[in-house]
Design an enzyme around this catalytic site. Structure first.
Site, PDB file in Angstrom:
ATOM      1  N   ASP A 145     -10.479   5.900   3.508  1.00  0.00           N
ATOM      2  CA  ASP A 145      -9.630   5.603   2.353  1.00  0.00           C
ATOM      3  C   ASP A 145     -10.060   4.252   1.779  1.00  0.00           C
ATOM      4  O   ASP A 145     -10.834   3.518   2.394  1.00  0.00           O
ATOM      5  CB  ASP A 145      -8.170   5.561   2.827  1.00  0.00           C
ATOM      6  CG  ASP A 145      -7.168   5.618   1.684  1.00  0.00           C
ATOM      7  OD1 ASP A 145      -7.581   5.896   0.539  1.00  0.00           O
ATOM      8  OD2 ASP A 145      -5.981   5.390   1.939  1.00  0.00           O
ATOM      9  N   GLU A 171     -13.451   2.790  -2.626  1.00  0.00           N
ATOM     10  CA  GLU A 171     -14.042   2.755  -3.980  1.00  0.00           C
ATOM     11  C   GLU A 171     -15.070   1.610  -4.163  1.00  0.00           C
ATOM     12  O   GLU A 171     -15.974   1.825  -4.975  1.00  0.00           O
ATOM     13  CB  GLU A 171     -12.929   2.650  -5.030  1.00  0.00           C
ATOM     14  CG  GLU A 171     -12.102   3.904  -5.198  1.00  0.00           C
ATOM     15  CD  GLU A 171     -11.185   4.182  -3.988  1.00  0.00           C
ATOM     16  OE1 GLU A 171     -10.920   5.359  -3.722  1.00  0.00           O
ATOM     17  OE2 GLU A 171     -10.766   3.221  -3.319  1.00  0.00           O
ATOM     18  N   ASP A 184      -4.212   9.358  -4.757  1.00  0.00           N
ATOM     19  CA  ASP A 184      -2.773   9.067  -4.712  1.00  0.00           C
ATOM     20  C   ASP A 184      -2.042   9.660  -5.915  1.00  0.00           C
ATOM     21  O   ASP A 184      -1.832   8.998  -6.937  1.00  0.00           O
ATOM     22  CB  ASP A 184      -2.552   7.554  -4.667  1.00  0.00           C
ATOM     23  CG  ASP A 184      -3.057   6.941  -3.374  1.00  0.00           C
ATOM     24  OD1 ASP A 184      -3.247   7.686  -2.406  1.00  0.00           O
ATOM     25  OD2 ASP A 184      -3.258   5.707  -3.339  1.00  0.00           O
TER      26      ASP A 184
END
Length: 801
Positions: free
Chosen positions: A407, A410, A485
């Site tokens: 997670d 990015e 999300d």
């Protein structure tokens, strides 16, 4: 302030006339008199690569997206110099390169019809701010041309009239039309005159795609640095374009373990251990099938990766084993941010070996994430990836964790305006040192790659299971993904549907959404409708933030629990069908979900449908996307289809109303399909399966179906220990023939097929198995037209009147 008035703002620059041409085996070079060179490579008869430089020389050819296993080679290559252009011919394509400006036109080699043509073609703009060029390409957009792909964009499937940005972005609670979000997949499929082609712009800088938004007859793509480097992929079938793109950027390196296709339950966060056990026990008590339980960041000691909070989880190895004994695989989260803490072993090792990313002027890249101040490993460095993969030894080999979830990769950084690293951060980029402008879009991909390598190494001889949030083209080689999300709203249910379809048509089929919504709290009705959609997504996981209430199947009311159980049970029944679909994806790159346009591009109505999709090859699904619905209108593609619930046969090619109370959604099965089903299990491997059901849907004509099987984990299937059964169905007004051919050395444990016949237009009078007539009493034929036969049959012949 001194200003150099001689600096010329040139605007767009263009290639001039070709002055030199040379051929080097499969690569052609066209040089212009203003130092532009086009390097054109014939990758395959249907795949051409176009690469441009404006300086006369090319930099080192390197890409994280292209797999070394990509198919190469062609059957024909002819080059002719004509008066106004060079003509390059393969067995599939004819390409013209104009002599006066390097513009490209591509035709179908069979019927000589135009497929794709440059408008301005390649052009560039000198970037004084960053150095280098902004590289651009514009193509003519023809009337009726449609565009699809680009990964996880939360918009209608057809991209015509829209513009997009590719910059991997942490986008909490994104909405419809939010752009960019978590993934950068710069690949699209164009559909012109019912012929499909693809363009993959392999450039990891921030890039943009305009599908006739700025100018109605032009589609264009450009990047803020790097090369103009794109692949043209011809179909003419859309499925072949996607399969060839997937071949180019990589199919998954192996099948997932079968349990990874079961139901997964996740929350931010299940802790302490007693809470985890309470949740897993409730699944077994209520007999709701589930294969995996997830631990979010709170299992760690102060959010330090590769550690455990010993107050909440005093003996993780024991806990993980006890969960495994109850059929639950444990999946844990790992983020890229490493806490700045001189007493933390991961931080110390990375610091001592100089593995962290640095700013341009020397200091480490520091950012705030969950642990507080963090440094970040440079996953574009081979040694860093090797070190990172070794960190999984304790988690996977010693403690027994079966999956890892990446997670925040990015990479996400909190409390800064751009949510990520500054542009000046430096990366090794596997020997091609660069700034974060080039490495940003691949950072999460390379973290997932390193994680995959570690889990694979220490899970052996079991198969690895890894999930990532961020991705660039090619990430599908290593892992599965989810769409980030999202929010517990009906709009997000619609978004989840289109994102899963779009990811599949972008080469990344192993995808799903946070079922029920990550943020906020769904109603029982919304949760039910989301589960009904989610069972048809390859990755099937409930996940929520936990801030707004519970989101387990029993968290609403008894009616919801009962409906959800029924649907999760259906997922487990369909596992052999889904596993076969995954095998086709791994072997041939065929997308596991097919938007209607992928299924039937000839019918122009399908070009504008976003709700309906084909699950695998033969099951049509249409989710219910609004509250209080008792049905909906949907488009049925051409052909004959059986209503999954009623066996009513409908003819497609039209829109129609379909009833769907809260217990159901519209599901149809293609006539002629043979759908394999397992008995319901509480988890994969719970029971020894002694009988597999084959749901046979009659068709007046011919249809082929397959069933792939193996040990459901491990690598023996790569040594030929698999079973591939091909069923060929031939239906007539008074007879039905099913022929079976098996290949592979694997022999599944079950011995019998239970044949369930749907839509048989006659009464059975006689049955032959391998030319031997069998008594109807012996076959236990009942009023439901079912029979039990040995799995080894070669031909089942059913006669009637």
């Amino acid at each position: 302030m001194i200003i150099n008035t001689e600096l010329e703002q040139k605007g767009n620059l263009f290639p001039s006339k070709i002055v030199a041409y040379r051929k080097d085996v499969d690569t052609l070079y066209f040089s212009t008199d203003n130092d532009v060179v086009l390097e054109m490579t014939i990758v395959r008869d249907s795949v051409l690569r176009f690469r441009y430089t404006t300086t006369g020389t090319f930099e080192k050819d390197f890409s994280y997206a292209i797999t070394k296993y990509a198919s190469k080679g062609y059957n024909l290559l002819e080059i002719e110099e004509e008066a106004e252009s060079y003509k390059i011919t393969t067995s599939k394509l004819i390409c013209h390169i104009k002599k006066d400006n390097l513009q490209v036109l591509i035709f179908d080699a069979k019927d000589h019809r135009l497929i794709n043509e440059d408008e301005l073609g390649f052009h560039w703009e000198e970037s004084y701010e960053y150095g280098g060029n902004i590289v651009k390409m514009s193509k003519v957009s023809h009337d009726g041309e449609s565009y699809f792909g680009l990964g996880d964009k939360p918009v209608e499937l057809n991209l015509k009239g829209k513009r997009f940005e590719n910059w991997v972005t942490d986008s909490y609670a994104f909405g419809k039309d939010t752009d960019p979000i978590y993934k950068a997949i710069p690949f699209y499929t164009g559909l012109k005159d019912k012929k499909a082609y693809g363009i993959f712009f392999d450039n990891s800088f921030r890039s943009y795609f305009d599908f006739s938004q700025e100018r109605r007859n032009v589609t264009s793509f450009w990047a803020q640095g790097g090369e103009m480097n794109y692949y043209f992929i011809y179909g003419p079938q859309m499925e072949d374009v996607v399969a060839n793109y997937t071949d180019l950027t990589g199919k998954p390196h192996q099948l997932p373990p079968l349990w990874a296709l079961g139901f997964h339950q996740c929350k931010w966060s299940y802790y302490p251990e007693s809470t985890v056990k309470e949740v897993t026990s409730k699944f077994r008590e209520l007999k709701i099938p589930c294969d995996a339980i997830y631990l979010d960041i709170d299992y760690m000691d102060g959010f330090r990766c590769f550690t455990w909070d010993k107050n909440h989880f005093p003996d993780p190895k024991r806990m993980v084993k006890e969960l495994a004994d109850d059929g639950f695989k444990t999946v844990v989260i790992i983020d890229p941010g490493i806490k700045v803490d001189k007493d933390y072993f991961v931080f110390k090792e990375a610091l001592e070996n100089d593995y962290f990313c640095k700013r341009a002027d020397g200091p480490y890249m520091k950012g705030k994430v969950w642990p507080g101040e963090c440094y970040f490993p440079d996953f574009t460095h081979r040694k860093v990836r090797e070190w990172w993969s070794d960190l999984f030894r304790d988690l996977v080999e010693n403690i027994g964790v079966r999956g890892v979830w990446n997670d925040m990769n990015e990479p996400a950084v909190m409390e800064v305006p751009n949510k990520t690293f500054p542009d000046d951060v430096r990366h090794e980029y596997d020997g091609n040192r660069c700034s974060h402008r080039k490495a940003h879009n691949v950072y999460g991909m390379q973290m997932a790659r390193a994680t995959y390598q570690g889990v694979k190494k220490f899970a052996y001889p079991k198969r690895p299971f890894v999930i990532t949030r961020a991705a660039y083209s090619g990430t599908q080689r290593y892992c599965s993904t989810w769409t980030g999300d999202n929010v517990a709203t009906w709009e997000h249910l619609w978004i989840a549907n289109v994102q899963a379809q779009r990811m599949a048509m972008s080469g990344f089929s192993f995808a799903g959404s946070d079922i029920g919504g990550f943020a906020e709290q769904p109603s029982g009705e919304l949760f039910t409708r989301w589960i009904q959609l989610g069972i048809f997504h390859p990755f099937f996981r409930v996940h929520s933030s936990g801030d707004h209430g519970n989101q387990e199947p029993w968290a609403f009311d008894e009616d919801v629990t009962d409906i959800v159980r029924k649907w999760i049970e259906l997922r487990y029944q369909l596992l052999p069908y889904l596993y076969t679909t995954f095998w086709k994806y791994v072997e041939e790159g065929i997308p596991m979900l097919k938007s209607l346009v992928l299924f039937d591009q000839e019918d122009v109505h399908t070009h504008y449908r976003s709700d309906e999709f084909i699950f695998g090859e033969q099951i049509l699904v249409c989710p219910i996307l609004e509250p209080n619905a008792r049905g909906r209108r949907m488009f049925i593609p051409r052909g004959e289809w059986f209503n999954f619930w009623t066996d009513q046969i409908v003819s497609g090619g039209k829109e129609m109303w379909v009833d769907a109370e809260i217990e159901s959604i519209p599901v149809f099965v293609k006539a002629g399909a043979i759908i394999p089903k397992y008995p319901v299990q509480q988890y994969v491997g719970e029971v020894n399966i002694d009988e597999v059901t084959l749901d046979v849907y009659f068709k007046n004509g011919k249809e082929s179906s397959t069933l792939f099987d193996d040990a459901h984990d491990g690598y023996d299937y790569k040594k030929g220990r698999y079973s591939l059964r091909t069923f060929k169905l031939t239906g007539k007004s008074d007879e039905l023939i099913i022929q079976q051919h098996k290949e592979g050395k694997f022999d599944a444990g079950y011995q019998k097929f239970k044949i369930e016949l749907h839509g048989l237009p006659f009464t059975i009078t006689k049955v032959q198995i391998d030319n031997v007539e069998i008594s109807l009493n012996e076959l236990k034929i009942n009023g439901n037209n079912s029979m039990i036969i040995d799995k080894g049959f070669s031909e089942l012949h059913i006669f009637g009147n």
